[in-house]
Design an enzyme around this catalytic site. Structure first.
Site, PDB file in Angstrom:
ATOM      1  N   HIS A  37       0.818  -1.216   0.000  1.00 11.08           N
ATOM      2  CA  HIS A  37       0.000   0.000   0.000  1.00 11.08           C
ATOM      3  C   HIS A  37       0.850   1.264   0.000  1.00 11.08           C
ATOM      4  O   HIS A  37       1.968   1.271   0.523  1.00 11.08           O
ATOM      5  CB  HIS A  37      -0.899   0.023   1.241  1.00 11.08           C
ATOM      6  CG  HIS A  37      -2.215  -0.667   1.047  1.00 11.08           C
ATOM      7  ND1 HIS A  37      -3.431  -0.042   1.225  1.00 11.08           N
ATOM      8  CD2 HIS A  37      -2.506  -1.929   0.672  1.00 11.08           C
ATOM      9  CE1 HIS A  37      -4.408  -0.890   0.980  1.00 11.08           C
ATOM     10  NE2 HIS A  37      -3.868  -2.051   0.645  1.00 11.08           N
ATOM     11  N   GLU A 106      -6.205  -0.776  -6.319  1.00 12.32           N
ATOM     12  CA  GLU A 106      -7.182   0.156  -5.762  1.00 12.32           C
ATOM     13  C   GLU A 106      -6.731   1.590  -6.037  1.00 12.32           C
ATOM     14  O   GLU A 106      -5.544   1.906  -5.972  1.00 12.32           O
ATOM     15  CB  GLU A 106      -7.322  -0.027  -4.237  1.00 12.32           C
ATOM     16  CG  GLU A 106      -7.743  -1.399  -3.804  1.00 12.32           C
ATOM     17  CD  GLU A 106      -6.537  -2.274  -3.478  1.00 12.32           C
ATOM     18  OE1 GLU A 106      -5.431  -1.739  -3.242  1.00 12.32           O
ATOM     19  OE2 GLU A 106      -6.701  -3.505  -3.479  1.00 12.32           O
TER      20      GLU A 106
END
Length: 324
Positions: A37, A106
């Site tokens: 991330h 994402e």
């Protein structure tokens, strides 16, 4: 079923993640997965170190556990040629224990490089082409690629492990299985749905789960001697999970996730995530993946500051329960 431990980069800093990796290996987990991330899901989680630097340290600090990205998006923030190089390097550092987990990504993490966030169909086209590039580079040959989404000019991976790097791909339904099962070595999914495993095994050209392929799942838990504290922590840091991937893939910031989940109640979180000291409740949740045909399942213990106590007090008895 092999039981794994999640090194969740959204809730711990880099040195702590290496500590937890060693602790999880000592506690008896079979494998470890790491999220990749740039942002945490919610600001209350508070972390997002660079996963690949941490992976190198973890590969060096551990000896036995298999390692995996869960998952990396090889299309926007990273060019697939760069993913191919760093996956090969980690595999060498890990002495063959590494699996490259890939997904279509994402917006939360990919928007940071200023590129347009594409529609889901385009994202899957990009992922398919990225896998093609990575596979080609892992042959060790000189690669030129001029595709719809990526260009590669005279690239070659110079430090390459024998056999390349196995690839797991995140899937969620019939369409993604039909497209990616023949391209992957392993299935990655976060829902205990038997139809995912069955659909994969029914797909022509796909490696068989239970044979050469694994089905690798993940489940959040919030172990704590105090059930109320566990529910509070899970609601504070993991209520984003309630949105589902159709929502989670498109929101660009932690503020967006905070707004989207502001009406998720504590009882909603407690109803979907095992919270508290009851190891039998965790075992029951894990059993759903076993029934669905998954071969591997990684646990996410919620709360970065609660990893050490979980590994010291709960991990051993929990693994004994699960394996019995």
């Amino acid at each position: 079923m092999r039981i794994g431990y999640t090194l969740m980069t959204e809730q711990s800093g880099p040195k702590d993640l290496v500590r937890w990796a060693v602790g999880a290996e000592e506690a008896g987990f079979d494998f470890e997965v790491m999220s990749d991330h740039y942002f945490p899901w919610l600001s209350s989680q508070g972390h997002a170190p660079y996963a690949w630097s941490v992976l190198g340290a973890v590969a060096h600090a551990t000896e036995r556990v298999d390692l995996m990205t869960y998952v990396t998006c090889p299309t926007i923030r990273y060019h697939p040629a760069v993913v191919a190089q760093k996956a090969a390097t980690v595999q060498l550092l890990a002495d063959g224990r590494f699996t490259l987990g890939l997904g279509s990504g994402e917006n939360l993490n990919e928007h940071v490089v200023g590129e347009r966030w594409p529609a889901v169909a385009t994202r899957q086209d990009m992922l398919e082409e990225a896998i093609e590039v990575i596979r080609a580079l892992h042959t060790g040959e000189l690669v030129d690629h001029h595709g719809e989404h990526f260009r590669v000019e005279s690239a070659r991976i110079w430090d390459l492990p024998d056999g390349g790097v196995p690839i797991g791909v995140a899937v969620s339904g019939e369409e993604s299985i039909a497209r990616f099962a023949p391209l992957a070595d392993h299935l990655v999914a976060v829902e205990p749905k038997a139809e995912l495993v069955e659909g994969w095994n029914a797909t022509e050209g796909a490696p068989t789960i239970g044979g050469a392929a694994r089905a690798i799942g993940q489940i959040p838990i919030c172990w704590d001697p105090d059930e109320k504290a566990a529910i509070e922590r899970a609601h504070d840091q993991f209520r984003w999970f309630a949105g589902g991937w159709a929502v989670n893939a498109d929101l660009p910031t932690t503020a967006g996730f905070n707004g989207a989940t502001q009406f998720v109640r504590r009882e909603d979180v407690a109803g979907s995530i095992p919270c508290g000291p009851d190891l039998d409740a965790i075992a029951e949740a894990v059993a759903e993946f076993d029934t669905a045909g998954f071969t591997d399942l990684a646990l996410v213990q919620i709360g970065g500051e609660h990893q050490e106590r979980f590994l010291a007090e709960a991990a051993g008895p929990l693994l004994e329960r699960l394996r019995s």
